[in-house]
Design an enzyme around this catalytic site. Structure first.
Site, PDB file in Angstrom:
ATOM      1  N   LEU A 259      23.405  27.392 -21.720  1.00 55.75           N
ATOM      2  CA  LEU A 259      23.703  26.102 -22.342  1.00 55.75           C
ATOM      3  C   LEU A 259      24.973  26.360 -23.127  1.00 55.75           C
ATOM      4  O   LEU A 259      25.016  27.315 -23.911  1.00 55.75           O
ATOM      5  CB  LEU A 259      22.602  25.691 -23.314  1.00 55.75           C
ATOM      6  CG  LEU A 259      21.484  24.753 -22.877  1.00 55.75           C
ATOM      7  CD1 LEU A 259      20.546  24.503 -24.050  1.00 55.75           C
ATOM      8  CD2 LEU A 259      22.016  23.435 -22.324  1.00 55.75           C
ATOM      9  N   ASP A 260      26.020  25.560 -22.931  1.00 57.77           N
ATOM     10  CA  ASP A 260      27.256  25.881 -23.638  1.00 57.77           C
ATOM     11  C   ASP A 260      27.076  25.722 -25.147  1.00 57.77           C
ATOM     12  O   ASP A 260      26.105  25.122 -25.620  1.00 57.77           O
ATOM     13  CB  ASP A 260      28.446  25.079 -23.089  1.00 57.77           C
ATOM     14  CG  ASP A 260      28.326  23.597 -23.315  1.00 57.77           C
ATOM     15  OD1 ASP A 260      28.214  23.192 -24.482  1.00 57.77           O
ATOM     16  OD2 ASP A 260      28.379  22.835 -22.335  1.00 57.77           O
ATOM     17  N   ALA A 261      28.003  26.293 -25.892  1.00 54.90           N
ATOM     18  CA  ALA A 261      27.856  26.362 -27.351  1.00 54.90           C
ATOM     19  C   ALA A 261      27.719  24.977 -27.981  1.00 54.90           C
ATOM     20  O   ALA A 261      27.057  24.820 -29.008  1.00 54.90           O
ATOM     21  CB  ALA A 261      29.027  27.117 -27.962  1.00 54.90           C
ATOM     22  N   ASP A 262      28.343  23.962 -27.374  1.00 47.60           N
ATOM     23  CA  ASP A 262      28.308  22.608 -27.940  1.00 47.60           C
ATOM     24  C   ASP A 262      27.022  21.856 -27.612  1.00 47.60           C
ATOM     25  O   ASP A 262      26.816  20.741 -28.085  1.00 47.60           O
ATOM     26  CB  ASP A 262      29.497  21.783 -27.410  1.00 47.60           C
ATOM     27  CG  ASP A 262      30.825  22.337 -27.890  1.00 47.60           C
ATOM     28  OD1 ASP A 262      30.853  22.916 -28.985  1.00 47.60           O
ATOM     29  OD2 ASP A 262      31.816  22.190 -27.162  1.00 47.60           O
ATOM     30  N   SER A 263      26.174  22.442 -26.766  1.00 45.19           N
ATOM     31  CA  SER A 263      24.944  21.772 -26.338  1.00 45.19           C
ATOM     32  C   SER A 263      23.734  22.391 -27.026  1.00 45.19           C
ATOM     33  O   SER A 263      23.780  23.517 -27.513  1.00 45.19           O
ATOM     34  CB  SER A 263      24.783  21.879 -24.822  1.00 45.19           C
ATOM     35  OG  SER A 263      25.904  21.307 -24.167  1.00 45.19           O
TER      36      SER A 263
END
Length: 195
Positions: free
Chosen positions: A55-59
């Site tokens: 999961l990318d850092a912004d998610s």
């Protein structure tokens, strides 16, 4: 000297509610908080624990962690097409024809995305909440498709991985998967020592 063979490591299958700003790696050269940093002391000494997928850092949202490499391979293999469910706020109010394009597939890097389930849950002012179910996990796929269609992502949360639901698990909290959840994932391994 003991003649008993060493016990195999206890296999762990964990669900973490990953908050925004945390990276899905075991070690980060830039010193950012990783998903392993969030684990309680009970799990800190377990060797081989790693995130399954990303999961990318912004998610934020549901992320599985395990020390069972076969489980990671099973869940990551495209042949199994384990669906992942997201709640996504986007800018604007995408009309039905745009949602239909998303459902049918959009070219990313010259390759069409697989058909996706995309449902408008509600609109509030200048943004809309979508539920999106994907059967593939290309890099930042939802964000890239949303940008391409002209409705950029404001916030993205994964609420389920197959039959494993985030439910009321709080951000940063972790819990073991149940036998029922492992069975529902149809993971074929011997699971006698799982939670």
């Amino acid at each position: 000297q003991s003649l008993n063979p060493p016990r195999p490591p206890h296999r762990l299958y964990l669900l973490l509610h990953k908050p925004r700003g945390v990276v899905c790696t075991c070690h980060d050269p830039q010193g950012r908080t990783t998903v392993l940093d969030l684990l309680p002391p009970l799990y800190q000494g377990v060797g081989g624990l790693h995130p399954v997928g990303r999961l990318d850092a912004d998610s934020s949202g549901a992320l599985l962690l395990t020390n069972d490499g076969a489980f990671t391979y099973y869940l990551s293999h495209p042949r199994h097409h384990i669906p992942k469910t997201y709640r996504v706020w986007v800018q604007g109010q995408p009309p039905e024809k745009v949602l239909q394009r998303w459902r049918q597939g959009v070219p990313l890097d010259g390759v069409m995305t697989l058909p996706a389930a995309v449902q408008l849950l509600r609109s509030e002012g200048d943004r809309s909440l979508l539920e999106i179910i994907l059967h593939e996990g290309r890099n930042r796929q939802i964000r890239r498709v949303a940008d391409q269609l002209g409705y950029p992502v404001v916030a993205l949360q994964r609420i389920a991985i197959g039959p494993v639901h985030l439910g009321n698990l709080r951000p940063r909290a972790v819990r073991p998967l149940s036998r029922r959840e492992l069975a529902a994932l149809a993971y074929p391994a011997n699971r006698e020592d799982s939670a």
